[in-house]
Every structure is written in C-alpha cells, then in structure tokens.
Write an enzyme that holds these catalytic residues in place. Structure first.
Site, PDB file in Angstrom:
ATOM      1  N   HIS A  97     -86.383  28.716 127.350  1.00 41.26           N
ATOM      2  CA  HIS A  97     -86.049  27.401 127.860  1.00 41.26           C
ATOM      3  C   HIS A  97     -84.577  26.977 127.601  1.00 41.26           C
ATOM      4  CE1 HIS A  97     -90.361  26.653 128.092  1.00 41.26           C
ATOM      5  NE2 HIS A  97     -90.590  27.444 126.993  1.00 41.26           N
TER       6      HIS A  97
ATOM      7  N   ASN B 230     -66.147  13.531  89.827  1.00 34.74           N
ATOM      8  CA  ASN B 230     -66.791  14.225  90.698  1.00 34.74           C
ATOM      9  C   ASN B 230     -67.796  13.123  91.464  1.00 34.74           C
ATOM     10  OD1 ASN B 230     -68.631  15.852  92.148  1.00 34.74           O
ATOM     11  ND2 ASN B 230     -69.781  16.484  90.325  1.00 34.74           N
ATOM     12  N   GLY B 231     -67.699  12.768  92.594  1.00 40.06           N
ATOM     13  CA  GLY B 231     -68.663  11.901  93.153  1.00 40.06           C
ATOM     14  C   GLY B 231     -67.698  11.125  94.206  1.00 40.06           C
TER      15      GLY B 231
ATOM     16  N   GLU C 228     -72.221  30.658 107.804  1.00 34.97           N
ATOM     17  CA  GLU C 228     -71.696  29.951 106.553  1.00 34.97           C
ATOM     18  C   GLU C 228     -70.672  30.938 106.135  1.00 34.97           C
ATOM     19  OE1 GLU C 228     -74.404  28.281 103.907  1.00 34.97           O
ATOM     20  OE2 GLU C 228     -75.475  30.085 103.778  1.00 34.97           O
TER      21      GLU C 228
ATOM     22  N   LYS D 184     -71.085  24.469  96.275  1.00 36.66           N
ATOM     23  CA  LYS D 184     -72.454  24.886  96.083  1.00 36.66           C
ATOM     24  C   LYS D 184     -73.264  23.732  95.977  1.00 36.66           C
ATOM     25  CE  LYS D 184     -75.569  28.113  94.851  1.00 36.66           C
ATOM     26  NZ  LYS D 184     -76.090  28.724  95.880  1.00 36.66           N
TER      27      LYS D 184
ATOM     28  N   CYS E  78     -67.072  19.643  93.395  1.00 38.96           N
ATOM     29  CA  CYS E  78     -65.939  19.321  92.273  1.00 38.96           C
ATOM     30  C   CYS E  78     -66.805  19.847  90.978  1.00 38.96           C
ATOM     31  CB  CYS E  78     -65.724  17.772  92.234  1.00 38.96           C
ATOM     32  SG  CYS E  78     -64.975  17.101  93.730  1.00 38.96           S
TER      33      CYS E  78
ATOM     34  N   ARG F 165     -68.185  25.527  92.978  1.00 39.85           N
ATOM     35  CA  ARG F 165     -68.490  23.798  92.972  1.00 39.85           C
ATOM     36  C   ARG F 165     -67.720  23.224  94.174  1.00 39.85           C
ATOM     37  NH1 ARG F 165     -72.527  21.372  89.772  1.00 39.85           N
ATOM     38  NH2 ARG F 165     -71.921  19.474  90.437  1.00 39.85           N
TER      39      ARG F 165
ATOM     40  N   TRP G  79     -63.413  19.556  95.542  1.00 40.13           N
ATOM     41  CA  TRP G  79     -63.721  19.763  96.823  1.00 40.13           C
ATOM     42  C   TRP G  79     -63.531  18.328  97.627  1.00 40.13           C
ATOM     43  CZ3 TRP G  79     -67.467  17.313 100.091  1.00 40.13           C
ATOM     44  CH2 TRP G  79     -67.701  17.956 101.185  1.00 40.13           C
TER      45      TRP G  79
ATOM     46  N   GLU H  16     -82.741  30.827 108.858  1.00 42.02           N
ATOM     47  CA  GLU H  16     -82.068  31.142 107.784  1.00 42.02           C
ATOM     48  C   GLU H  16     -81.167  32.440 107.885  1.00 42.02           C
ATOM     49  OE1 GLU H  16     -81.412  29.714 104.948  1.00 42.02           O
ATOM     50  OE2 GLU H  16     -81.074  31.310 103.396  1.00 42.02           O
TER      51      GLU H  16
ATOM     52  N   LYS I 101     -77.189  32.101 107.193  1.00 42.69           N
ATOM     53  CA  LYS I 101     -76.242  32.821 106.154  1.00 42.69           C
ATOM     54  C   LYS I 101     -75.068  33.494 107.036  1.00 42.69           C
ATOM     55  CE  LYS I 101     -77.582  32.100 103.274  1.00 42.69           C
ATOM     56  NZ  LYS I 101     -78.530  31.148 102.870  1.00 42.69           N
TER      57      LYS I 101
END
Ligand code: F6R
Length: 598
Positions: free
Chosen positions: A494, A99-100, A478, A593, A2, A27, A73, A471, A475
């Site tokens: 394995h 926000n929160g 996402e 983000k 948010c 965000r 968000w 990583e 990438k």
C-alpha cells in the site's frame, strides 16, 4: 533527562561527584558542571561530554567536602558554557543544578529583571537562583521553599549557598533520591550515581524538600516546612550491574544479559500456573488500556495481542502522550497499564494520573524500583531487568514483554481459561533459547559489515511480530542514524513497496508459525524488485534461503514468545551497524535515557 548528584560529608566532594556524573551521563550529555563549597563557591562547567569537560577544567582541582554536579540534556538554551549547570544568581552566593522544566520562567524572568536581577543564561533554570537570592534573608532553606512555591513545572534540584554548610534538594515531577550513610549524605536523580557508596535510599516525593547536613543528617520537609517521616529503603541493585564488565558498550552487555534478565522476570511467578503478587482486582476489569512511549509502546502492542488472545479481555494501546490529551473514555471498568523502564517518563506518568482521575484501576509495569510510576500506580509488576544504562532499550524491552505475558496469563486464569502448558514449558526454556540465539552474534556482525553503508532500511513483520519490526527499525535509527521504517508486512504493497530497489535492505521477521506463508509472499514481492533481504527465520526452514540474501536462524518457540527471540538478532544488527560506523552506541545524539519532560 539531565543528571544531578550532590555530596555532603568528610571526603573530598569532587572525585565522588565526578564518578556519580559518569554514571549518570546516559541521562543527558551535552554539557557538564560542578560546584564545590570552599569558603566561597567554586564552579567549573562547559559544553561537552563529562570527560572532555573534566579534561579541560579539571574538576578535581575543586577542593571541599560539599558539592553539587550536573550533566545536561538541553531543553531551554543551546548547549554552551553559560547554559551549563550549575547556575548562579547575581552575586554568586548560590549555585543550583536542575532537572526538569520551569514552565512559567518567562513571566518570572521578566518580573525579576524588572526588580534589577541580571540574567546571564538562556535557561529556564536561572529564574530559580534569582528567586532564592531574592528571598534569602539568612534562612537558606526558607528561601528555597519560597522560591519553589513560585514555580510551575517540574524540578529535581540541588542547591548550595556559600554561607551555609548544607545541600538543599527538592523534587516535583523529576526524580530525586537521597543516599544515607554514617557521616555522609548523597543525593542524585538516579540511584545508580550513588550506589557505590550506599544502598540505603530515601525517595523524595513531589513537593518535598530535604537538607543534607554535616554528619550525614538528612531532614525531609514539605514546602510548608512540616517535617516528614520518610522510610529508608534498601536498593537491590549491585555495582557490577552498572559497570560494563568487559563489554565494549553497555548496550552489548545488556543484550547479552537477556537470558539472565528473563530468568529474573519469571522467577517465583511461573509454576503450574502464574503467581503475580498483585491483588485480585485485575480480573474484574472489562477492558485493558495500555499506555507507554517508544520501545515500551512497542512492548505494549505485543501486550495487547497477548492479553486479547490468551485472556479474551479486550485490550487497547495508546501513546501515553496522545492518551493524556485526548479526553479518553476511561472509567471504573478499565484497567490501565502504564509501561515504563525508567518509571519516570513524563507522558506515561501523566497518562497514568489521567486514568486514575477518571476512575480506572492502574497497574505499573516498571523496571526502576521506587520510581514515580511504580509508586503512583494502584498495583505494580516489576520487570526486574536490572539497571539499563545503554540509552537504547534492550533487556527492559524483552522483560516488559514477559511481564505482559504473565499479566495476560494471570488474567486468563482469573477468567477461568485453561493455561497452555506447552507455552509455560517454552517460557521455562526461554533463557536457554536466548543463549542459543546470542551464539549467532558473529554471523550478525558479518551481515552488519555488508549492509552498514545503506541509508534506508525497511523492517516487516506480521501479527505479534509486527511490533518486532517497529522495534527493530527504532533500534537501528536511534543508534546508527540510518533511516528505518517498520511496517506490518501486508501494508508494504500500500505504499512502501515504491521504495524497494537494490539499495533497500528489507528485514523480514519470517518465523514458521502463524502468517508464515503470507510473509513468504511478501518476500517474493521484494525479491522481484531486487530488494536485499535479511530474514529472521526458524531453524530447519531451508526453503527461505533462496529468497534471502542473508538468513539469521532462531529456534522455534511458542508464537507468544517469538517477539523476544526475534528482537535479539535485530538488537545485535543495529548495535554492530552503529559500531561499524564508529558511533557512540550507548549515548546516541540528541537522546537521553529517561524522558522526564513533555
Ligand atoms: C528506545 C527507548 C525509548 C524508551 C522511551 C520510554 O530504545 O529506550 O524509546 O522506550 O523513551 O521510556 P520508558 O520505558 O523509560 O518510559
């Protein structure tokens, strides 16, 4: 998570708020809204991206010089017009953006409903507007303070009342910064939203509430109404750092910025030895524990390797979310490093606080200057990557690795170890090395064209490049929504080997150096099962060609730096695959983000 922006001044608020929202969209981006004071309070809001909501509801038709805005968000309540912020109470006198997460919202809602308040959304936030309404007896700030005292959870808020010519903002656990300028005041959950107007910032701390009044008068208090003296800090970021500068996406721009951002993290810290401006206590600790989330956790894994191999100090890595809840055996002999690009990640912050509570010394490795983790840690090393707007981390990730390398070398010095001058020399050459790797861009795009239709990818690496495999896979998943897994190459046999057939591209990090022969054997195993191989290989290594369907060449460098060099082609590969698929690279679905909720 948010974005909030607020304005109080003499200019029309709506265009300023809209620009601010656009800068904050990374965000969170499932709904957007705005409220402007104009005798009463005019509100426009809806589900959707900011520009879509603006097209539909024309934010600029809101007239007035004081307002608040939000990009969401969703946490509580699906994205919809009613759940979009700003929220109001029963009588429409108040508008609030948040926000929160308000943890005790259910109890509060039941209580307020029993007192006759009528709720119109599914959000946790709405309890705040009704609480303020309940406490309001002519003193707006007082009613906000009282309402906040009832709240358990996290918040960054901006709130207005139709009878008061002021914006009230407050924070607890969610970032909030106030921008000051003659005659005007701004507030935002992130300085980038208001940077084009002012570089002078006041960072609110938890439990603080501020009023933005006509003439740009800002007063900060605690929840008990005590006026506080706050420093005004000058932010070092520039406007061009938060714009696309001719690139198609922020992510692509940020990938290409890496030679420069790597220069910045090393600047002034790399001489004959290492100079970090942290006090001498680093060397006294017997163990290092690194906590982080996501990509920052991957850089932490590399950090562990660097710290142990260069300084001889034992190092461990934990997911911040696990560390904080597992009764960790941590104490005064430990150095706990918290890595975070945003400096606001809720789990990382909580892990840092837990480590402090148990007596450990804490060190923040953070990008955003003035962020909560940066301020909460005992010591800090800024990574100086500059603003990272693309949701997928790129330049912050590589700068974190170099910051950890500097810390490892600093620890090594403090333990009387001889510093390998060849490594230092390769570090100095690293920006040029990365410029060279970036020249492979077109070739990587061509490979992306050939593999973009696949639904699964495997990434394999060994040693210090096992995290590179993790990583690279992160990438890809996402931003392209392709399922991808990273593994230590030796683990393939394995289990994951069962997945290999001609439809499974396997990305190998196969540089010359430690473990090379073993990686080549793993490649043989994939080849024998008709898997498609993309190899990241060292320039001049011609033998790898016969095993690979595609080879991306990178210059040879010190093993310690190879994760930085190797991740660049993998960032580009993920970027081009997502772009070919027509996806919104900078704002992938469901992500945001800065993860300021648990
Ligand atoms: C992935 C990504 C996330 C973040 C994670 C931690 O590209 O960006 O996985 O790395 O959310 O964020 P910070 O570093 O801000 O604590």
């Amino acid at each position: 998570m948010c974005g909030i922006v607020a304005y109080m001044g003499s200019r029309q608020a709506a265009p300023l708020l809209l620009n601010g929202l656009r800068r904050l969209e990374y965000r969170g981006y499932d709904s957007a809204g705005m409220a402007v004071l104009n005798g009463g309070i005019d509100i426009r809001k809806d589900r959707g991206r900011i520009d879509d909501v603006n097209r539909e509801h024309d934010f600029s038709s809101l007239k007035g010089t004081l307002g608040i805005a939000h990009t969401r968000w969703a946490t509580h309540g699906e994205p919809s017009m009613k759940n979009a912020h700003p929220h109001t109470g029963c009588n429409g006198d108040i508008a609030l953006v948040h926000n929160g997460i308000i943890e005790n919202y259910k109890t509060l809602r039941e209580l307020l409903e029993s007192e006759g308040h009528v709720f119109s959304t599914d959000t946790d936030t709405e309890v705040l507007t009704h609480l303020i309404e309940k406490f309001y007896k002519g003193d707006f700030l007082g009613s906000v303070r009282k309402a906040l005292m009832q709240i358990r959870g996290t918040y960054g808020i901006a709130v207005i009342h139709k009878g008061c010519n002021e914006v009230v903002v407050a924070r607890n656990g969610s970032p909030l910064v106030i921008g000051v300028k003659r005659g005007e005041a701004f507030a935002a959950s992130d300085a980038s939203a208001i940077l084009e107007h002012t570089k002078k910032m006041i960072y609110l701390d938890d439990g603080e509430v501020a009023t933005l009044k006509p003439g740009g008068v800002v007063t900060v208090r605690n929840l008990f109404d005590k006026i506080l003296e706050k420093n005004i800090e000058e932010i070092g970021w520039n406007l061009d750092q938060i714009e696309k500068g001719g690139f198609r996406h922020f992510m692509l721009k940020e990938i290409f910025e890496q030679p420069e951002s790597i220069r910045n993290v090393m600047r002034g810290r790399l001489g004959k030895g290492i100079k970090l401006s942290i006090n001498g206590e680093l060397g006294d600790r017997k163990r290092v524990i690194i906590v982080a989330c996501g990509s920052s956790w991957h850089s932490a894994l590399i950090g562990r390797y660097l710290i142990e191999s260069l300084s001889g100090v034992p190092a461990e890595v934990d997911y911040a979310s696990e560390f904080r809840y597992r009764e960790p055996l941590v104490g005064k002999d430990d150095l706990v490093i918290a890595i975070s690009q945003s400096g606001e990640t809720a789990d990382t912050l909580a892990a840092l606080k837990e480590a402090k509570r148990r007596g450990a010394k804490t060190l923040g490795v953070v990008n955003v200057v003035g962020s909560t983790i940066a301020r909460e840690a005992d010591m800090g090393v800024y990574i100086h990557a500059g603003p990272e707007i693309g949701v997928a981390s790129t330049k912050a990730y590589t700068n974190q690795i170099i910051a950890l390398l500097l810390i490892a070398l600093d620890l090594a010095q403090k333990h009387g170890k001889k510093i390998n001058q060849r490594l230092l020399s390769d570090m100095r050459k690293l920006p040029a090395t990365l410029e060279h790797v970036l020249k492979e861009d077109k070739k990587i795009k061509a490979i992306a064209d050939r593999v973009a239709e696949h639904g699964n990818f495997l990434y394999l690496g060994r040693g210090i490049n096992y995290p590179t495999a993790l990583e690279g896979a992160l990438k890809l998943k996402e931003i392209s929504y392709i399922h991808a897994e990273g593994y230590p190459a030796a683990e393939m046999k394995h289990g994951p080997i069962a997945l290999i057939d001609e439809n499974m591209p396997v990305v190998f990090i196969a540089n010359k150096g430690k473990g090379y022969d073993k990686i080549v054997s793993n490649m043989e195993e994939v080849k024998a099962r008709r898997g498609k191989i993309i190899a990241i290989a060292t320039e001049g290594d011609n033998s790898i060609k016969s095993l690979s369907d595609w080879v991306i060449r990178v210059p040879r460098t010190a093993d310690e730096l190879s994760p930085v060099v190797n991740i660049i082609p993998l960032q580009l590969l993920a970027y081009y695959i997502a772009d070919i698929k027509g996806l919104d690279v900078d704002k992938p679905r469901n992500l945001a983000k800065s993860v300021t909720v648990e």
